[in-house]
Design an enzyme around this catalytic site. Sequence first.
Site, PDB file in Angstrom:
ATOM      1  CD  GLU A  95      -2.984   4.580  12.943  1.00  0.00           C
ATOM      2  OE1 GLU A  95      -3.998   3.875  12.839  1.00  0.00           O
ATOM      3  OE2 GLU A  95      -2.315   4.686  13.976  1.00  0.00           O
ATOM      4  CB  THR A  97       4.903   7.573   9.400  1.00  0.00           C
ATOM      5  OG1 THR A  97       4.570   7.070   8.107  1.00  0.00           O
ATOM      6  CG2 THR A  97       6.009   6.750   9.999  1.00  0.00           C
ATOM      7  CB  SER A 155      -0.451  12.747  12.079  1.00  0.00           C
ATOM      8  OG  SER A 155      -1.050  12.452  10.831  1.00  0.00           O
ATOM      9  CG  ASP A 190       4.515  12.715   1.255  1.00  0.00           C
ATOM     10  OD1 ASP A 190       4.772  11.898   0.338  1.00  0.00           O
ATOM     11  OD2 ASP A 190       4.011  12.372   2.335  1.00  0.00           O
TER      12      ASP A 190
END
Length: 478
Positions: free
Chosen positions: A55, A57, A59, A166
Amino acid sequence: MESPVCTETFPIDGCVKSTSKKSKTSRSVESDIESLYKAVPQLAKTFRIIDKIGEGTFSSVYLGEARMRDGSRDMFALKHLIPISHPTRIAAELQCLTVVGGRENVMGVEYCFRKEDHVVIVMPYMEHQAIIDVIGLLSFEEVRLYIYHLLKALRHIHQFGVIHRDIKPNNFLYNRKAKTFALVDFGLAQGTADTQIKLLKDLLGIRKAQRPVFSERNLNSCTSAASTTKQANKTESVRPGDLSNRRFPSARGGPASVRTQKPQRTAQQTFTCSCFQTDRVCNVCLARKQQVAPRAGTPGFRAPEVLTKCPNQGTAIDVWSAGVILLSLLSGRYPFFKASDDMIALAQIMTIRGSRETGRAAKAFGKAVLCSRELPRLDLRELCETLRGRRPLPDDEVPPVTDCKDTDIDGTGKTPAPLPKGQDPTPGEKPWSGLHDERGWDRVPDEAYDLLDRLLDLNPNSRITAALALQHPLFKGL
Ligand code: ADP
Ligand code: MG
Ligand code: ZN
């Protein structure tokens, strides 16, 4: 794209393991799964959604089982994107997976479902371990292999002009037993000027058109005295803790403050800055127009040029993040840098790489970085061996990172995080007394620290590329 999975109706009742005592979390997972079936009903024809496995931010990722045409069953990762994502952003993420993914340690995509604004990307499921659970168990050889495969994935995506933005262990799936690796999450990816991913190019156009975005302070440069003063005051009042008040623990324990600024003032700015080369920020500077630069990612993995908002960012930013991962793996500490904001992240980089060196590199990409005290560049081998407990702490010199142990940096926690119980270094033992280490941590070759030094090159222009890093002597024989 034709679905490889059987599209007969799949019984969805009993899709969630039913146990008599359900915890609160399993109940909330169940209700999330139910909501997903409701939002995208076609999923139920194909998948039995078993669990939620991630989980973030942007998706939620679920584990789904599908019955294949040949009667076998396969596991898939279903990534449900938050419905507010920009359509081009979503399409670009998919295009990265379809064009670049599926080979060279980059996750591929099998299928995609959409109903209205709900999008679910279906990928092959890869079983993996969280880095925090294995970092204390890894041998040096495993670390060498991990970084090799990460660099392979980076070389591949960079060839296509994709900047991931990222890179961190959560986005590089690692199956320790099977020795398999997969780069995931192109949700923040961007294209280089010559990217082969068309939608990443389109995305650049959208970003430009959308400026200014609401989260940026977009104060006009000084056009009239009245408006400037007003805006500057307004800025100050909404940001009570301006940079000049921030204090960071430094290598020797005393406070050091850090800030960046554009070294040259533009002709438009008629008011005199009174803070240049000091560690305060004056009203004129507070009223400056914010430089717009992409700043996605996680603070602890951001390259210096990202932290200082350099507008020209390239594939080198991913290479820096790979360097932070290697630093983490060699020192056995995860996360290595834990920063709540960019200035703290920059201060932490300076405690390792040196403040003067950081300033010099920043100058090369058009930024001035000031640090109120000089922080010496550290020897990477000494640092990693000390943190691993393979070297005694020098008597009069506390290493900078452990120095932060008792100091809550900006209220966010410690840097770096201590190892979980039961993981190296063994308490009570004195590993530096010359004990043979079966994981190879007593025989780390100089090449490892040489590569680390090149990945963590403060200057993106001289930083090694992923392609060249793969030819580094460290990887001989792989
Ligand atoms: P986000 O954008 O929310 O970070 P990611 O794509 O990074 O989404 O996925 C979040 C997490 O879900 C990952 O860290 C990983 O644990 C899990 N995950 C994602 N894709 C897969 C996959 N193909 N196989 C197994 N797990 C996956
Ligand atoms: Mg992610
Ligand atoms: Zn100023």
